[in-house]
Scaffold this active site. Structure first.
Site, PDB file in Angstrom:
ATOM      1  N   GLU A   1      12.768   3.361   1.353  1.00 27.52           N
ATOM      2  CA  GLU A   1      12.067   4.166   2.900  1.00 27.52           C
ATOM      3  C   GLU A   1      12.654   4.603   4.068  1.00 27.52           C
ATOM      4  OE1 GLU A   1       8.694   6.108   2.175  1.00 27.52           O
ATOM      5  OE2 GLU A   1       9.147   4.954   0.035  1.00 27.52           O
TER       6      GLU A   1
ATOM      7  N   GLY B   1       2.095   7.713  -0.225  1.00 28.60           N
ATOM      8  CA  GLY B   1       2.947   8.718  -0.422  1.00 28.60           C
ATOM      9  C   GLY B   1       3.519   9.127  -1.807  1.00 28.60           C
ATOM     10  N   SER B   2       4.367   9.211  -2.062  1.00 32.94           N
ATOM     11  CA  SER B   2       5.048   9.421  -3.621  1.00 32.94           C
ATOM     12  C   SER B   2       4.822   8.000  -4.469  1.00 32.94           C
ATOM     13  CB  SER B   2       6.911   9.371  -3.674  1.00 32.94           C
ATOM     14  OG  SER B   2       7.151   8.389  -2.677  1.00 32.94           O
TER      15      SER B   2
ATOM     16  N   PHE C   1       0.758  -1.079  -0.018  1.00 35.80           N
ATOM     17  CA  PHE C   1      -0.260   0.113  -0.576  1.00 35.80           C
ATOM     18  C   PHE C   1       0.728   1.472  -0.035  1.00 35.80           C
ATOM     19  CE2 PHE C   1      -2.435   3.531   1.860  1.00 35.80           C
ATOM     20  CZ  PHE C   1      -3.380   3.191   1.048  1.00 35.80           C
ATOM     21  N   GLY C   2       1.181   2.153  -0.907  1.00 36.01           N
ATOM     22  CA  GLY C   2       1.532   3.125  -1.151  1.00 36.01           C
ATOM     23  C   GLY C   2       0.820   4.073  -0.513  1.00 36.01           C
TER      24      GLY C   2
END
Length: 181
Positions: free
Chosen positions: A86, A10-11, A7-8
């Protein structure tokens, strides 16, 4: 080893840089997105960090993002890549995500979250201060303003409701219109 959803929020919503089999709009419940994490390796530099998003627990919140299905064959390689991407204070967690409007059942997946106490944690600040920091920050991945604008654009395209991101994008644009840097 099996396929896994990542799950993303942000960028990764607008700039995934790893192989995936499928991507979908997804949501996770109980988390709100905030520009409270410092970035000294992507959108800022040591001594002048940019601001990027992390998640804070909020029982009433729903965070919209994008889920990527990573094949079992590339899972280890993708996780190594994301661990490096990250590295600035984020840690890997498990989450349950929903796929709104698809009729598909929720799925478990992985997510990176930066929590208070990590070395790049900046925490809450008034939105104009966050906007000023964003306007003045640039790092190896580009200007911090690009991160805010592209995230807001991608969330708007998916029909997401995220007042924190949209309000910050407006503040950044207003500062730009006023000729401030």
């Amino acid at each position: 080893m099996s396929d896994v959803w990542v799950f993303g929020y942000g960028s990764l919503v607008w700039r995934p840089d790893f192989p995936f089999e499928e991507d979908r709009v997804a949501t996770i419940a109980g988390w709100g997105r905030r520009f409270w994490q410092g970035s000294t390796d992507h959108r800022g530099v040591p001594g002048a960090p940019g601001r990027v998003v992390t998640l804070i627990e909020d029982p009433s919140a729903v965070c919209w993002g994008r889920a990527y299905l990573v094949s079992a064959q590339s899972r280890d390689e993708v996780i190594r890549h994301l661990d490096y991407r990250e590295k600035g204070g984020y840690s890997l967690h498990e989450t349950e995500m929903a796929f709104p409007g698809t009729g598909q059942r929720p799925a478990d997946g992985l997510i990176y979250i930066a929590t208070p106490g990590n070395p790049n944690w900046l925490g809450d600040a008034p939105l104009p201060e966050i906007a000023a920091q964003v306007r003045s920050s640039k790092g190896p991945s580009g200007p911090n303003t690009e991160y805010v604008v592209e995230l807001a654009r991608a969330l708007a395209q998916m029909g997401a409701d995220d007042p924190h991101v949209f309000d910050l994008a407006r503040h950044v644009a207003e500062m730009d219109g006023a000729g401030q840097t």
